[in-house]
Write a protein that holds these residues in place. Structure first.
Motif, PDB file in Angstrom:
ATOM      1  N   HIS A  69       0.830  -1.196   0.000  1.00 45.31           N
ATOM      2  CA  HIS A  69       0.000   0.000   0.000  1.00 45.31           C
ATOM      3  C   HIS A  69       0.870   1.253   0.000  1.00 45.31           C
ATOM      4  CE1 HIS A  69      -2.831  -3.065   1.498  1.00 45.31           C
ATOM      5  NE2 HIS A  69      -3.801  -2.266   1.084  1.00 45.31           N
ATOM      6  N   ARG A  70       0.313   2.319  -0.522  1.00 45.22           N
ATOM      7  CA  ARG A  70       0.978   3.630  -0.505  1.00 45.22           C
ATOM      8  C   ARG A  70       0.052   4.645   0.131  1.00 45.22           C
ATOM      9  NH1 ARG A  70       4.655   4.618  -4.773  1.00 45.22           N
ATOM     10  NH2 ARG A  70       4.541   6.835  -4.235  1.00 45.22           N
ATOM     11  N   LYS A  71       0.620   5.683   0.704  1.00 43.04           N
ATOM     12  CA  LYS A  71      -0.170   6.737   1.335  1.00 43.04           C
ATOM     13  C   LYS A  71      -1.190   7.309   0.339  1.00 43.04           C
ATOM     14  CE  LYS A  71       1.347   7.580   5.615  1.00 43.04           C
ATOM     15  NZ  LYS A  71       0.446   7.604   6.780  1.00 43.04           N
ATOM     16  N   SER A  72      -2.410   7.471   0.802  1.00 45.13           N
ATOM     17  CA  SER A  72      -3.449   8.036  -0.053  1.00 45.13           C
ATOM     18  C   SER A  72      -3.088   9.446  -0.496  1.00 45.13           C
ATOM     19  CB  SER A  72      -4.792   8.050   0.683  1.00 45.13           C
ATOM     20  OG  SER A  72      -5.194   6.745   1.021  1.00 45.13           O
ATOM     21  N   ALA A  73      -2.407  10.176   0.368  1.00 44.16           N
ATOM     22  CA  ALA A  73      -2.004  11.534   0.011  1.00 44.16           C
ATOM     23  C   ALA A  73      -1.081  11.534  -1.193  1.00 44.16           C
ATOM     24  CB  ALA A  73      -1.330  12.219   1.204  1.00 44.16           C
ATOM     25  N   GLY A  74      -0.206  10.520  -1.277  1.00 42.24           N
ATOM     26  CA  GLY A  74       0.684  10.427  -2.431  1.00 42.24           C
ATOM     27  C   GLY A  74      -0.080  10.144  -3.711  1.00 42.24           C
ATOM     28  N   VAL A  75      -1.094   9.283  -3.626  1.00 43.44           N
ATOM     29  CA  VAL A  75      -1.913   8.978  -4.803  1.00 43.44           C
ATOM     30  C   VAL A  75      -2.678  10.225  -5.239  1.00 43.44           C
ATOM     31  CG1 VAL A  75      -3.795   7.567  -5.690  1.00 43.44           C
ATOM     32  CG2 VAL A  75      -2.124   6.565  -4.103  1.00 43.44           C
ATOM     33  N   VAL A  76      -3.287  10.910  -4.269  1.00 47.01           N
ATOM     34  CA  VAL A  76      -4.061  12.119  -4.585  1.00 47.01           C
ATOM     35  C   VAL A  76      -3.155  13.175  -5.207  1.00 47.01           C
ATOM     36  CG1 VAL A  76      -5.377  14.024  -3.594  1.00 47.01           C
ATOM     37  CG2 VAL A  76      -5.813  11.685  -2.835  1.00 47.01           C
ATOM     38  N   GLY A  77      -1.953  13.326  -4.670  1.00 52.43           N
ATOM     39  CA  GLY A  77      -1.016  14.298  -5.230  1.00 52.43           C
ATOM     40  C   GLY A  77      -0.620  13.968  -6.648  1.00 52.43           C
ATOM     41  N   GLU A  78      -0.377  12.694  -6.923  1.00 52.79           N
ATOM     42  CA  GLU A  78      -0.023  12.252  -8.274  1.00 52.79           C
ATOM     43  C   GLU A  78      -1.156  12.538  -9.259  1.00 52.79           C
ATOM     44  OE1 GLU A  78       2.270   9.930 -11.225  1.00 52.79           O
ATOM     45  OE2 GLU A  78       2.782  10.929  -9.327  1.00 52.79           O
ATOM     46  N   VAL A  79      -2.381  12.195  -8.849  1.00 49.71           N
ATOM     47  CA  VAL A  79      -3.531  12.387  -9.734  1.00 49.71           C
ATOM     48  C   VAL A  79      -3.809  13.867  -9.953  1.00 49.71           C
ATOM     49  CG1 VAL A  79      -6.014  11.990  -9.967  1.00 49.71           C
ATOM     50  CG2 VAL A  79      -4.544  10.171  -9.086  1.00 49.71           C
ATOM     51  N   MET A  80      -3.733  14.650  -8.879  1.00 45.34           N
ATOM     52  CA  MET A  80      -4.037  16.083  -8.996  1.00 45.34           C
ATOM     53  C   MET A  80      -2.965  16.801  -9.814  1.00 45.34           C
ATOM     54  SD  MET A  80      -4.907  18.821  -5.969  1.00 45.34           S
ATOM     55  CE  MET A  80      -3.361  18.549  -5.129  1.00 45.34           C
ATOM     56  N   GLY A  81      -1.706  16.415  -9.618  1.00 42.84           N
ATOM     57  CA  GLY A  81      -0.625  17.111 -10.310  1.00 42.84           C
ATOM     58  C   GLY A  81      -0.549  16.802 -11.787  1.00 42.84           C
ATOM     59  N   LYS A  82      -0.932  15.582 -12.167  1.00 38.10           N
ATOM     60  CA  LYS A  82      -0.746  15.179 -13.562  1.00 38.10           C
ATOM     61  C   LYS A  82      -2.026  15.106 -14.387  1.00 38.10           C
ATOM     62  CE  LYS A  82       3.522  12.499 -12.932  1.00 38.10           C
ATOM     63  NZ  LYS A  82       4.162  11.178 -13.104  1.00 38.10           N
ATOM     64  N   TYR A  83      -3.146  14.745 -13.736  1.00 43.16           N
ATOM     65  CA  TYR A  83      -4.315  14.436 -14.558  1.00 43.16           C
ATOM     66  C   TYR A  83      -5.592  15.200 -14.187  1.00 43.16           C
ATOM     67  CZ  TYR A  83      -1.147  10.490 -15.183  1.00 43.16           C
ATOM     68  OH  TYR A  83      -0.035   9.734 -15.412  1.00 43.16           O
ATOM     69  N   HIS A  84      -5.818  15.465 -12.915  1.00 44.34           N
ATOM     70  CA  HIS A  84      -7.106  16.031 -12.476  1.00 44.34           C
ATOM     71  C   HIS A  84      -6.867  17.334 -11.709  1.00 44.34           C
ATOM     72  CE1 HIS A  84     -11.413  15.383 -12.102  1.00 44.34           C
ATOM     73  NE2 HIS A  84     -11.352  15.726 -10.831  1.00 44.34           N
ATOM     74  N   PRO A  85      -6.874  18.461 -12.409  1.00 50.01           N
ATOM     75  CA  PRO A  85      -6.511  19.734 -11.778  1.00 50.01           C
ATOM     76  C   PRO A  85      -7.653  20.332 -10.944  1.00 50.01           C
ATOM     77  CG  PRO A  85      -7.101  20.127 -14.052  1.00 50.01           C
ATOM     78  CD  PRO A  85      -7.213  18.640 -13.835  1.00 50.01           C
ATOM     79  N   HIS A  86      -8.160  19.572  -9.978  1.00 51.31           N
ATOM     80  CA  HIS A  86      -9.213  20.049  -9.098  1.00 51.31           C
ATOM     81  C   HIS A  86      -8.760  19.869  -7.661  1.00 51.31           C
ATOM     82  CE1 HIS A  86     -12.082  20.476 -12.424  1.00 51.31           C
ATOM     83  NE2 HIS A  86     -11.553  19.347 -12.896  1.00 51.31           N
ATOM     84  N   GLY A  87      -9.642  20.140  -6.726  1.00 49.43           N
ATOM     85  CA  GLY A  87      -9.263  20.077  -5.320  1.00 49.43           C
ATOM     86  C   GLY A  87      -8.906  18.677  -4.857  1.00 49.43           C
ATOM     87  N   ASP A  88      -7.943  18.590  -3.939  1.00 52.68           N
ATOM     88  CA  ASP A  88      -7.555  17.287  -3.415  1.00 52.68           C
ATOM     89  C   ASP A  88      -8.700  16.633  -2.647  1.00 52.68           C
ATOM     90  OD1 ASP A  88      -7.535  19.135  -1.397  1.00 52.68           O
ATOM     91  OD2 ASP A  88      -5.695  18.420  -0.452  1.00 52.68           O
ATOM     92  N   GLY A  89      -9.581  17.448  -2.052  1.00 52.98           N
ATOM     93  CA  GLY A  89     -10.722  16.888  -1.332  1.00 52.98           C
ATOM     94  C   GLY A  89     -11.649  16.112  -2.251  1.00 52.98           C
ATOM     95  N   ALA A  90     -11.911  16.669  -3.427  1.00 56.98           N
ATOM     96  CA  ALA A  90     -12.800  15.990  -4.378  1.00 56.98           C
ATOM     97  C   ALA A  90     -12.181  14.678  -4.848  1.00 56.98           C
ATOM     98  CB  ALA A  90     -13.084  16.901  -5.568  1.00 56.98           C
ATOM     99  N   ILE A  91     -10.884  14.673  -5.088  1.00 55.90           N
ATOM    100  CA  ILE A  91     -10.210  13.452  -5.551  1.00 55.90           C
ATOM    101  C   ILE A  91     -10.220  12.394  -4.456  1.00 55.90           C
ATOM    102  CG2 ILE A  91      -8.011  12.496  -6.357  1.00 55.90           C
ATOM    103  CD1 ILE A  91      -7.398  15.256  -7.555  1.00 55.90           C
ATOM    104  N   TYR A  92      -9.921  12.811  -3.222  1.00 54.88           N
ATOM    105  CA  TYR A  92      -9.865  11.838  -2.124  1.00 54.88           C
ATOM    106  C   TYR A  92     -11.254  11.275  -1.808  1.00 54.88           C
ATOM    107  CZ  TYR A  92      -8.787   9.723   2.378  1.00 54.88           C
ATOM    108  OH  TYR A  92      -8.646   8.838   3.426  1.00 54.88           O
ATOM    109  N   ASP A  93     -12.278  12.122  -1.876  1.00 51.95           N
ATOM    110  CA  ASP A  93     -13.643  11.640  -1.648  1.00 51.95           C
ATOM    111  C   ASP A  93     -14.023  10.568  -2.676  1.00 51.95           C
ATOM    112  OD1 ASP A  93     -13.953  13.270   0.495  1.00 51.95           O
ATOM    113  OD2 ASP A  93     -15.115  14.816  -0.540  1.00 51.95           O
ATOM    114  N   ALA A  94     -13.674  10.825  -3.950  1.00 48.89           N
ATOM    115  CA  ALA A  94     -13.971   9.848  -5.003  1.00 48.89           C
ATOM    116  C   ALA A  94     -13.176   8.570  -4.796  1.00 48.89           C
ATOM    117  CB  ALA A  94     -13.664  10.448  -6.370  1.00 48.89           C
ATOM    118  N   MET A  95     -11.935   8.705  -4.387  1.00 45.94           N
ATOM    119  CA  MET A  95     -11.085   7.533  -4.166  1.00 45.94           C
ATOM    120  C   MET A  95     -11.573   6.727  -2.959  1.00 45.94           C
ATOM    121  SD  MET A  95      -7.020   7.585  -3.429  1.00 45.94           S
ATOM    122  CE  MET A  95      -6.284   6.371  -2.354  1.00 45.94           C
TER     123      MET A  95
END
Length: 745
Positions: free
Chosen positions: A69-95
């Motif tokens: 497993h990897r920290k969820s914060a790292g996954v959210v940061g990867e997704v937000m930085g490269k693919y989904h330029p929205h709030g980290d809260g929205a990405i983490y809620d979906a995840m």
């Protein structure tokens, strides 16, 4: 708005356009963006962009099902930085939702830590949780590196992201989806993968299959929280045929014997998307407000599984009757709406039938198969070209080594001398020395022959639609086996049953019959004393308050309250507060306005008729059964306006009615002159020059009219010819000895 573009002083980069068009175009752009890139799922992989980007980001981070497993914060940061330029809260809620097994039938994220629970508690912060993909998520990504789908630039053009995932199972129906766009919404329940694969296989065999035939394979949704669907089959079929409908979903329950005739109800599954804590609060509220008088208590004994306990008021209660009332009054039964509004080919929103959604998935799978096959064919052609070069090099190994050792530019010389292609020459030159020992002709020819055979198979596959569907059928069978009954929780969870509708049992039939004494004060505080106490017994009231109504009743009685606003309110005697304290305000139990006085408070007697009258002397007769109110707001019976208010309500007994006004004039007339109606202003009882109606009473003329004199003795007047006249007459002065308060009783 005038066109200002010709103004020489205006900035040439500014554009003038009508406000209506400017707002319309911009709002349309926003609406399309919301529909296509946020709210509606794609029919092919069943994902919205944020979910697709989360899975692709985890794939790029190599977070496979077997990895750590990897920290969820790292996954959210990867997704937000490269693919989904929205709030980290929205990405983490979906995840987090993708990891919740009570929300997602086949979770796509394997979470470690607190990802929320069925009580409605939120997940822990992303810095405290860890995640990786599940095998279901890997199945959606299978073939991504084999040119199975198109890729597009990300938001800043630095990365590439898939337009859609290959999806080896129909995820749209397997996990469902919900979303609200602009002017449209979607709501799709989850289903069982094994059943969906069976339906797809049938659709491959019979492309023109009927909806009812498909329903033999997919009988209905399969919710992660289980439950029982009690919707008739024809309704489910219509919902699947049109893409719109709903399903009645009930909790799973059973009766648990406690011995000595005692029992309790155990609820083991609750409906989908119902928060357990909120459900318990609502049931507790039903108990507190005594809306279900046969329910005594609710307890939560849940651990990892659901276990809610319902205690009946009495062991004589019928469990089916109790649960029937619970299903009608609480979220132990819900109606889940179906609105299969999805994006076809990722662009066009459309409300689809079950068959159309499965067809969209199968067409996508065929495109994926063709692209993967062509990609493999290209790889084989490249490898065959290299192998031919290796074989030539093996047969001329000494000469090849000599050219490489002696020539400054060996590549063009080798290409000319051995008729090699650029790719072959480059492969030979890039070969390491240690690889020379592997250059055995037999091995090279064996690999070449194997690739040639595979190439022929691929060419046949690409040329034949029948072979393509056969290959897709084989893949679906593998998927069915992988996620079927042998898969963890792969078996169907939601069952089907016919709705056993329990008849409406009167509340009175469910209440133990016990004697009580109802006491209501002048300020409207009501209580129920146990037993039939003496009505003249001295009771305690709040400071400044005093008694007004007191009468004997039973817990099974229904009580009627008549307000000065002309409305009747109904209360069940069993719901009255106990008599230990001062009681509770009557206005908390019914919606009686503060400025409306309580005119009367009495026991309802079925079949009886009532006389109602207003302060200005208008009235009529109403059947008592017609004044029963079903809600707290009561039932309007006597219409009053302005300063006029309801004055009295009296049971009708006899053939004549006597009225007395504030002017002490009395009138007697036949009861038949009054109309019987359910609601209205009524007709004039007595005519007044000044003042209004004081009191009225009905009686039998032969028995005479009775009242109490100032000394408290009952007096009966039989000679009433002087006061008898037609309705709406003025009347004559009341007889000598008539009470000073102008009241008959």
């Amino acid at each position: 708005m005038s066109d200002l573009t010709d103004d020489p002083k205006m900035n040439p980069s500014e554009v003038s356009e009508p406000l209506r068009r400017a707002i319309g175009e911009r709002y349309l752009t926003y609406a399309l963006s919301t529909i296509m890139h946020r709210a509606l799922p794609d029919a092919r992989d069943g994902l919205k962009p944020v979910h697709r980007r989360i899975l692709y980001g985890m794939h790029q981070m190599k977070l496979a099902a077997g990895s750590s497993h990897r920290k969820s914060a790292g996954v959210v940061g990867e997704v937000m930085g490269k693919y989904h330029p929205h709030g980290d809260g929205a990405i983490y809620d979906a995840m987090a939702r993708l990891a919740q097994d009570f929300n997602i039938r086949y979770p796509l994220v394997n979470g470690q830590g607190n990802f929320g629970n069925i009580d409605g508690d939120n997940p822990a912060a992303m810095r405290y949780t860890e995640a990786r993909m599940t095998i279901a998520a890997e199945a959606l990504l299978e073939g991504l590196s084999e040119n199975a789908v198109d890729f597009r630039d990300n938001y800043d053009g630095r990365e590439q992201e898939p337009v859609v995932l290959p999806a080896s199972f129909p995820n749209l129906l397997a996990n469902g989806s919900s979303g609200i766009a602009v002017g449209m919404a979607t709501n799709i329940p989850p289903h069982n993968i094994e059943e969906l694969c069976n339906a797809c296989l049938h659709l491959i065999k019979s492309p023109d299959a009927r909806d009812d035939t498909l329903m033999n394979h997919v009988p209905g949704p399969d919710f992660p929280t289980g439950g029982i669907i009690v919707e008739p089959r024809e309704n489910i079929l219509e919902a699947y045929r049109t893409g719109r409908g709903s399903f009645r979903l009930r909790s799973t329950w059973q009766t648990e014997d406690l011995g000595r005739g005692q029992w309790q109800i155990v609820i083991t599954e609750i409906p989908y998307q119902v928060q357990k804590s909120r459900l318990i609060e609502k049931i507790a509220e039903l108990i507190q407000t005594k809306k279900i008088p046969i329910l005594a208590d609710v307890r939560d004994e849940s651990a990892d599984d659901i276990r809610l306990i319902l205690e009946p008021k009495s062991k004589n209660v019928d469990p089916d009757v109790l649960m029937g009332m619970m299903f009608r009054s609480s979220d132990l039964e819900v109606r889940f709406s179906l609105n299969m509004n999805v994006l076809i080919d990722g662009r066009t929103p459309k409300v689809c039938s079950l068959k159309e959604v499965l067809r969209a998935f199968l067409d996508h799978r065929r495109d994926v198969l063709i692209r993967r096959s062509q990609h493999r064919l290209d790889k084989i052609d490249h490898r065959l070209e290299v192998l031919e070069g290796y074989i030539i090099a093996f047969l001329n190994l000494d000469r090849v080594i000599e050219i490489i050792r002696t020539e400054d530019e060996p590549k063009p010389i080798m290409m000319v001398e051995f008729e090699l292609t650029d790719v072959q020459a480059e492969a030979i030159l890039n070969m390491r020395l240690r690889s020379l020992r592997r250059l055995e002709e037999m091995e090279l020819r064996r690999e070449r022959d194997g690739l040639m055979a595979e190439r022929v198979d691929l060419q046949d596959l690409l040329a034949s639609e029948d072979l393509q569907w056969a290959r897709i059928s084989d893949q679906l069978r593998e998927t069915r086996k992988k996620f079927g009954k042998e898969y963890e929780d792969g078996a169907r969870r939601t069952q089907f049953a016919e709705a056993q509708e329990t008849p409406d049992v009167p509340i009175e039939a469910m209440i133990d019959r016990e004697p009580i004494t109802v006491v209501c004060s002048k300020m409207g505080w009501v209580r129920a004393m146990k037993g039939h106490i003496a009505l003249d017994q001295e009771l305690k009231f709040k400071d400044g308050d005093e008694g007004r109504f007191a009468f004997h009743a039973e817990t099974t009685d229904r009580l009627l309250v008549f307000g000065a606003n002309g409305r009747f309110y109904t209360i069940t005697a069993a719901n009255l507060p106990g008599g230990r304290g001062m009681g509770e305000p009557l206005r908390l139990m019914i919606d009686l306005p503060n400025d409306a006085e309580i005119i009367d408070f009495f026991i309802h007697k079925p079949g009886r008729k009532l006389l109602v009258a207003s302060s200005v002397g208008d009235g009529f007769i109403v059947p008592e059964d017609d004044v029963i109110a079903q809600t707290r707001s009561g039932k309007q019976v006597l219409n009053v306006r302005g300063e006029t208010r309801a004055q009295l309500v009296k049971p009708v007994t006899g053939d004549h009615i006597a009225c007395v006004g504030e002017n002490r004039k009395m009138l007697v007339f036949e009861l038949s002159e009054l109309p019987e109606m359910g609601r209205g202003k009524g007709v004039r009882l007595q005519k007044y020059k000044d003042g209004g109606l004081s009191d009225a009473a009905t009686f039998v003329l032969e028995e005479g009219l009775s009242w109490k004199d100032p000394a408290g003795r009952t007096r009966t007047e039989t000679e009433l010819a002087e006061w008898i006249a037609k309705r709406a007459a003025a009347g004559r002065m009341a007889p000598r000895g008539f009470p000073r308060d102008n009241k008959f009783t």
